[in-house]
Design an enzyme around this catalytic site. Structure first.
Site, PDB file in Angstrom:
ATOM      1  N   HIS A  57      33.152  16.467 -38.069  1.00 38.93           N
ATOM      2  CA  HIS A  57      32.984  15.130 -37.489  1.00 38.93           C
ATOM      3  C   HIS A  57      34.322  14.402 -37.516  1.00 38.93           C
ATOM      4  CE1 HIS A  57      32.318  14.427 -41.799  1.00 38.93           C
ATOM      5  NE2 HIS A  57      32.420  13.122 -41.623  1.00 38.93           N
ATOM      6  N   HIS A  59      35.554  11.532 -38.958  1.00 41.53           N
ATOM      7  CA  HIS A  59      36.099  10.665 -40.003  1.00 41.53           C
ATOM      8  C   HIS A  59      37.462  11.167 -40.492  1.00 41.53           C
ATOM      9  CE1 HIS A  59      31.924   8.803 -41.115  1.00 41.53           C
ATOM     10  NE2 HIS A  59      32.471   8.248 -40.050  1.00 41.53           N
ATOM     11  N   ASP A  61      38.890  11.576 -43.306  1.00 36.45           N
ATOM     12  CA  ASP A  61      38.953  12.537 -44.404  1.00 36.45           C
ATOM     13  C   ASP A  61      38.377  13.896 -44.006  1.00 36.45           C
ATOM     14  OD1 ASP A  61      36.363  11.414 -44.342  1.00 36.45           O
ATOM     15  OD2 ASP A  61      36.018  11.849 -46.462  1.00 36.45           O
ATOM     16  N   HIS A  62      38.150  14.081 -42.703  1.00 38.88           N
ATOM     17  CA  HIS A  62      37.700  15.377 -42.188  1.00 38.88           C
ATOM     18  C   HIS A  62      38.546  15.866 -41.017  1.00 38.88           C
ATOM     19  CE1 HIS A  62      33.969  15.727 -44.574  1.00 38.88           C
ATOM     20  NE2 HIS A  62      34.146  14.432 -44.668  1.00 38.88           N
ATOM     21  N   HIS A 114      25.019  10.931 -39.888  1.00 37.19           N
ATOM     22  CA  HIS A 114      26.178  10.335 -40.557  1.00 37.19           C
ATOM     23  C   HIS A 114      27.133   9.804 -39.489  1.00 37.19           C
ATOM     24  CE1 HIS A 114      29.130   9.812 -43.743  1.00 37.19           C
ATOM     25  NE2 HIS A 114      30.000  10.560 -43.068  1.00 37.19           N
ATOM     26  N   ASP A 133      29.305  16.146 -44.081  1.00 33.76           N
ATOM     27  CA  ASP A 133      28.732  15.019 -44.814  1.00 33.76           C
ATOM     28  C   ASP A 133      27.271  14.773 -44.464  1.00 33.76           C
ATOM     29  OD1 ASP A 133      31.215  14.675 -45.924  1.00 33.76           O
ATOM     30  OD2 ASP A 133      31.632  12.735 -45.000  1.00 33.76           O
ATOM     31  N   HIS A 171      31.933  17.014 -50.273  1.00 32.11           N
ATOM     32  CA  HIS A 171      32.314  16.086 -51.351  1.00 32.11           C
ATOM     33  C   HIS A 171      31.632  16.465 -52.657  1.00 32.11           C
ATOM     34  CE1 HIS A 171      34.332  12.991 -48.855  1.00 32.11           C
ATOM     35  NE2 HIS A 171      33.462  13.357 -47.932  1.00 32.11           N
TER      36      HIS A 171
END
Length: 249
Positions: A57, A59, A61-62, A114, A133, A171
């Protein structure tokens, strides 16, 4: 076919995953939370190449490391179209498609909620799914873009995978998830797993990957219809999700 997987911590609580198709030596990273950490792990692996980025996805941090990794390795980037909001992408994929890493096939599963376009990558022959996530050990992702109906359908899609499937969550949230689970689910299996999680984290051990069977037995979000039988299925999930959102451990 054999798939080699290297899991490593990065950022504050992310996991990075390098995967290699043993037959051909082709290598992918699932998401790009930290380009520096990925390059360091790649060097330590001795695998010598990076062929593919598999984004789940958009975001940061991805997908935040996409540009640097492509620049330094020449790899191709595959992911949902939403990744283009923040990072380069070479091939858009969505649910029902297949992505190949050498001789390994990854089925793309639509698991929005998400984010709207969130996807997971499942290798049936290796009994492994990289779920980003959407599903966490004893938890699930927040609904930043989707609604409870979409997220419940996504969780059900993952929980319907073969019970032995290893789920690689992005995570290390399991201790916090376990504390919440204990507040809503009195099942002895939940207490037993929570104790195992707390002990593992005290020893500095990861709680990822998990398995479909373990999540079916101890994840309060998958167990929502049992925990709230007074509600329809999606409403039960929404109630448990709302409780987690306001939970303070």
């Amino acid at each position: 076919m054999s798939l080699d997987i290297r899991q490593f911590p990065c950022l504050s609580d992310n996991y990075g995953f390098l995967v290699r198709d043993a037959a051909t030596g082709q290598v992918a990273t699932v998401d790009t939370p930290d380009a520096e950490a990925i390059l360091h792990e790649l060097e330590g692996s001795g695998w010598g190449r990076l062929d593919l980025i598999l984004n789940t996805h958009w975001h940061p941090d991805h997908a935040g490391g996409n540009e640097r990794l492509k620049s330094e390795t020449g790899c191709q980037i595959v992911g949902p179209a939403e990744v283009r909001r923040i990072a380069p992408l070479d091939r858009d994929v969505s649910g029902g498609e297949t992505v190949q890493l050498g001789d390994t096939d990854f089925q793309v599963l639509p698991v929005g909620g998400h984010t709207l376009g969130h996807i997971a990558y499942w290798s049936a022959e290796n009994s492994a799914a990289f779920v980003g996530d959407t599903l966490f050990a004893m938890g699930c992702g927040r609904l930043f873009e989707g609604d409870p109906g979409q997220m419940w359908a996504s969780l059900k899609r993952l929980s319907d995978l073969p019970s032995e499937t290893r789920l690689y969550c992005a995570h290390e949230y399991t201790a916090a998830n376990a504390r919440f689970a204990l507040s809503v689910d009195p099942d002895p299996a939940v207490r037993a797993r929570a104790d195992q999680v707390f002990a593992a984290r005290e020893r500095g051990e990861p709680t990822v990957p998990t398995t479909v069977a373990l999540e079916q037995a101890t994840n309060p979000f998958l167990r929502a219809p049992l925990l709230r039988p007074d509600l329809e299925t999606v409403e039960a999930f929404a109630a448990i999700r709302a409780a987690k959102d306001s939970f303070s451990s």
